[in-house]
Write an enzyme that holds these catalytic residues in place. Structure first.
Site, short mmCIF file in Angstrom:
data_model
loop_
_atom_site.label_atom_id
_atom_site.label_comp_id
_atom_site.label_asym_id
_atom_site.label_seq_id
_atom_site.Cartn_x
_atom_site.Cartn_y
_atom_site.Cartn_z
N ARG A 1 -12.10 -7.19 91.39
CA ARG A 1 -12.24 -7.73 92.75
C ARG A 1 -13.62 -8.29 93.02
O ARG A 1 -13.79 -9.18 93.86
CB ARG A 1 -11.84 -6.67 93.80
CG ARG A 1 -10.34 -6.47 93.88
CD ARG A 1 -10.00 -5.41 94.92
NE ARG A 1 -10.49 -4.10 94.55
CZ ARG A 1 -9.86 -3.24 93.76
NH1 ARG A 1 -8.67 -3.56 93.29
NH2 ARG A 1 -10.39 -2.08 93.46
N GLU B 1 -14.02 10.50 86.76
CA GLU B 1 -13.61 11.87 87.08
C GLU B 1 -12.98 12.52 85.84
O GLU B 1 -13.27 13.66 85.50
CB GLU B 1 -12.61 11.83 88.24
CG GLU B 1 -12.44 13.17 88.91
CD GLU B 1 -11.45 13.06 90.06
OE1 GLU B 1 -11.11 11.94 90.47
OE2 GLU B 1 -11.01 14.12 90.53
#
Ligand code: AMP
Length: 176
Positions: free
Chosen positions: A64, A101
């Site tokens: 993006r 993560e």
């Protein structure tokens, strides 16, 4: 046509709960992109204070970030540099890995995308934990870029992503 305020742009961002996984509230910018006035206004706010001649290249982060960085480069009449996910760029690259993560990710840039000393601005749609942008900053530093700023349409301030961006000048249009 009057330029939209930051609040008006913010109101167009769609919050999608539990995407791409439970617990994440996804900031969907497609309604901003789909409205020419809001898209142009978002570009105005992102590029505030930058004049033609003050920057040599705009770097954008896959995927993006490309939308804003390419539009910015065309507006400023300067080159666009894609920072891509590993394995996508065809020529010789430098790479940086960063922790997610679970596991890690790698971003890459062509070795000749920026010449040493060129003034570069780095753009992405959103700053979350700062892992991605931090790796992009490291890549630009390795190419010898003179990084004049790192800018985001959205910053999730509570995740402290700024801490991963060194002493660079950071601007975010909308902060949560
Ligand atoms: P991070 O490396 O954690 O700063 O994540 C930044 C990247 O992940 C950006 O390129 C965003 O496009 C995307 N991202 C992370 N969190 C969100 C979110 N809540 N909504 C939309 N995009 C996100």
């Amino acid at each position: 046509m009057n330029s939209p305020s930051v609040t008006e742009i913010e109101q167009a961002i769609r919050n999608v709960p539990d995407f791409p996984k439970p617990g994440i509230q996804f900031k969907d910018i497609t309604p901003v992109l789909a409205d020419g006035r809001l898209f142009a206004g978002a570009m105005d706010h992102l590029l505030a204070g930058l004049t033609q001649g003050s920057v040599d290249k705009v770097a954008g982060i896959d995927a993006r970030g490309f939308i804003f960085a390419a539009a910015a480069a065309a507006r400023l009449g300067i080159g666009f540099v894609p920072i891509r996910k590993k394995g996508k760029l065809p020529f010789n690259t430098v790479e940086e890995s960063y922790e997610l993560e679970y596991g890690s990710a790698t971003v890459a840039v062509h070795i000749d995308a920026v010449r040493p000393g060129e003034r570069v601005i780095l753009l992405d749609d959103l700053l979350a934990t700062g892992g991605t942008a931090g790796a992009a900053v490291a890549l630009l530093n390795r190419l010898g870029a003179n990084l004049v700023g790192v800018r985001f349409l959205i910053e999730l301030g509570f995740l402290n992503g700024r801490e991963k961006l060194g002493g660079n000048e950071i601007l975010s249009v909308i902060r949560y």
